[in-house]
Design a protein around this motif. Structure first.
Motif, PDB file in Angstrom:
ATOM      1  N   HIS A   1      20.890 -27.776 -10.199  1.00  0.00           N
ATOM      2  CA  HIS A   1      20.221 -26.508 -10.473  1.00  0.00           C
ATOM      3  C   HIS A   1      19.715 -25.893  -9.183  1.00  0.00           C
ATOM      4  CE1 HIS A   1      19.969 -28.735 -14.261  1.00  0.00           C
ATOM      5  NE2 HIS A   1      19.849 -27.586 -14.864  1.00  0.00           N
TER       6      HIS A   1
ATOM      7  N   LEU B   1      16.810 -23.176  -8.159  1.00  0.00           N
ATOM      8  CA  LEU B   1      15.629 -22.521  -8.696  1.00  0.00           C
ATOM      9  C   LEU B   1      15.025 -21.625  -7.630  1.00  0.00           C
ATOM     10  CD1 LEU B   1      13.944 -25.735 -10.175  1.00  0.00           C
ATOM     11  CD2 LEU B   1      15.559 -24.209 -11.327  1.00  0.00           C
TER      12      LEU B   1
ATOM     13  N   GLN C   1      11.343 -19.893  -6.569  1.00  0.00           N
ATOM     14  CA  GLN C   1       9.906 -19.907  -6.839  1.00  0.00           C
ATOM     15  C   GLN C   1       9.223 -18.868  -5.959  1.00  0.00           C
ATOM     16  OE1 GLN C   1       7.729 -23.590  -6.074  1.00  0.00           O
ATOM     17  NE2 GLN C   1       6.372 -23.124  -7.778  1.00  0.00           N
TER      18      GLN C   1
ATOM     19  N   GLY D   1       5.518 -19.135 -10.292  1.00  0.00           N
ATOM     20  CA  GLY D   1       6.498 -19.191 -11.370  1.00  0.00           C
ATOM     21  C   GLY D   1       7.899 -19.485 -10.844  1.00  0.00           C
ATOM     22  N   ILE D   2       8.676 -20.183 -11.624  1.00  0.00           N
ATOM     23  CA  ILE D   2      10.023 -20.593 -11.216  1.00  0.00           C
ATOM     24  C   ILE D   2      11.050 -19.917 -12.108  1.00  0.00           C
ATOM     25  CG2 ILE D   2      11.623 -22.546 -11.208  1.00  0.00           C
ATOM     26  CD1 ILE D   2       9.390 -24.291 -10.175  1.00  0.00           C
TER      27      ILE D   2
ATOM     28  N   SER E   1      15.129 -20.018 -13.009  1.00  0.00           N
ATOM     29  CA  SER E   1      16.351 -20.802 -12.889  1.00  0.00           C
ATOM     30  C   SER E   1      17.495 -19.861 -12.533  1.00  0.00           C
ATOM     31  CB  SER E   1      16.622 -21.509 -14.215  1.00  0.00           C
ATOM     32  OG  SER E   1      17.692 -22.407 -14.093  1.00  0.00           O
ATOM     33  N   LEU E   2      18.132 -20.090 -11.372  1.00  0.00           N
ATOM     34  CA  LEU E   2      19.188 -19.194 -10.910  1.00  0.00           C
ATOM     35  C   LEU E   2      20.558 -19.655 -11.383  1.00  0.00           C
ATOM     36  CD1 LEU E   2      18.022 -18.723  -7.192  1.00  0.00           C
ATOM     37  CD2 LEU E   2      17.646 -17.171  -9.124  1.00  0.00           C
TER      38      LEU E   2
ATOM     39  N   MET F   1      22.957 -23.256 -12.888  1.00  0.00           N
ATOM     40  CA  MET F   1      23.188 -24.658 -13.223  1.00  0.00           C
ATOM     41  C   MET F   1      24.682 -24.906 -13.021  1.00  0.00           C
ATOM     42  SD  MET F   1      22.398 -26.781 -16.709  1.00  0.00           S
ATOM     43  CE  MET F   1      23.557 -25.907 -17.731  1.00  0.00           C
TER      44      MET F   1
ATOM     45  N   HIS G   1      26.118 -14.521  -9.471  1.00  0.00           N
ATOM     46  CA  HIS G   1      25.248 -13.674 -10.275  1.00  0.00           C
ATOM     47  C   HIS G   1      24.660 -12.627  -9.349  1.00  0.00           C
ATOM     48  CE1 HIS G   1      21.458 -12.879 -12.751  1.00  0.00           C
ATOM     49  NE2 HIS G   1      22.473 -12.428 -13.445  1.00  0.00           N
TER      50      HIS G   1
ATOM     51  N   ILE H   1      14.740 -23.927  -4.527  1.00  0.00           N
ATOM     52  CA  ILE H   1      14.708 -25.366  -4.774  1.00  0.00           C
ATOM     53  C   ILE H   1      16.029 -25.804  -5.386  1.00  0.00           C
ATOM     54  CG2 ILE H   1      13.564 -27.223  -6.057  1.00  0.00           C
ATOM     55  CD1 ILE H   1      11.051 -25.392  -6.140  1.00  0.00           C
TER      56      ILE H   1
ATOM     57  N   LEU I   1      17.828 -31.489 -12.392  1.00  0.00           N
ATOM     58  CA  LEU I   1      16.723 -31.560 -13.356  1.00  0.00           C
ATOM     59  C   LEU I   1      16.978 -32.616 -14.422  1.00  0.00           C
ATOM     60  CD1 LEU I   1      15.874 -27.771 -13.791  1.00  0.00           C
ATOM     61  CD2 LEU I   1      14.620 -29.477 -12.480  1.00  0.00           C
TER      62      LEU I   1
ATOM     63  N   PHE J   1      14.522 -33.843  -7.169  1.00  0.00           N
ATOM     64  CA  PHE J   1      14.185 -32.508  -6.698  1.00  0.00           C
ATOM     65  C   PHE J   1      14.216 -32.447  -5.184  1.00  0.00           C
ATOM     66  CE2 PHE J   1      12.641 -31.615 -10.893  1.00  0.00           C
ATOM     67  CZ  PHE J   1      12.097 -32.819 -11.327  1.00  0.00           C
TER      68      PHE J   1
END
Lengths: 116, 105
Positions: free
Chosen positions: B33, B35, B37, B42-43, B45-46, B48, B56, B86, B90, B95
């Protein structure tokens, strides 16, 4: 708004207090998670609930007590915390297994906890 | 040594630059993943990824399973891309420490 709502956003508590963090998701996900992020450290997974059953407890001290009354709500009950427990606590949810094209996990905005 | 290593730790770029953040992992994982932040904590998710490449908007993520390596690319970077990125497995509870990106106007 991500679909995962955490309250409160900020919390200051004394070491003898009892407080609870709340997480709510309206995404229809079947798994929910608590993560801890301390300053300058990577994320740490604390608890996992899948279909309301706790499936992971990553060696978290008993002063942290999770509760998952249904698949949309997750709580983290806090009591007799230590100053080193001050951190950002993040809730997330996911669908297990993830549908095609899914990003996987949706995170809340976090609760910034300070223990004094 | 962390099982998920990111580089660089900090990155400063000028607006419009092409950015690459790298992630290497040393254990078997089911999915990787990326991510984002923001300073508030707040995180988002970009991506997976379990294989290949995903795109994207201005973000592209690639993964090479054999080499245990993933990259996140940002094209035409913008100051609003400033965040900590990050890399994480997950599902496997691993991490990276994050890459702090600052994009200057």
């Amino acid at each position: 708004e991500t679909g995962v709502t955490q309250t409160p956003r900020h919390l200051v508590m004394g070491m003898t207090n009892k407080k609870s963090l709340k997480c709510e998701q309206h995404l229809g996900h079947n798994a929910m998670y608590w993560y801890k992020q301390s300053a300058k450290k990577p994320l740490e997974l604390m608890f996992v609930y899948n279909f309301k059953e706790q499936t992971e407890n990553n060696s978290v001290p008993s002063r942290f007590s999770p509760e998952c009354p249904n698949s949309s709500h997750l709580f983290l009950h806090l009591h007799t915390l230590q100053p080193e427990d001050s951190a950002l606590y993040l809730c997330a949810s996911s669908q297990d297994p993830p549908p095609p094209g899914d990003y996987g996990y949706t995170f809340g905005s976090g609760t910034r906890l300070t223990v004094v | 040594k962390n099982e998920v290593e990111q580089s660089p730790q900090n990155l400063t770029a000028q607006e419009g630059e092409f950015i690459t953040i790298n992630c290497s992992y040393s254990v078997g994982i089911s999915a990787l993943h990326w991510l984002q932040q923001h300073p508030g904590g707040g995180i988002v998710s970009l991506f997976m990824l379990s294989s290949g490449k995903k795109k994207h908007g201005r973000l592209i993520a690639t993964i090479n399973i054999q080499e245990k390596h993933s990259s996140l690319h940002i094209t035409a970077s913008h100051p609003r891309d400033s965040a900590v990125y990050i890399c994480a497995a997950l599902n496997d509870m691993r991490f990276g420490a994050g890459t702090r990106l600052t994009v200057k106007p």
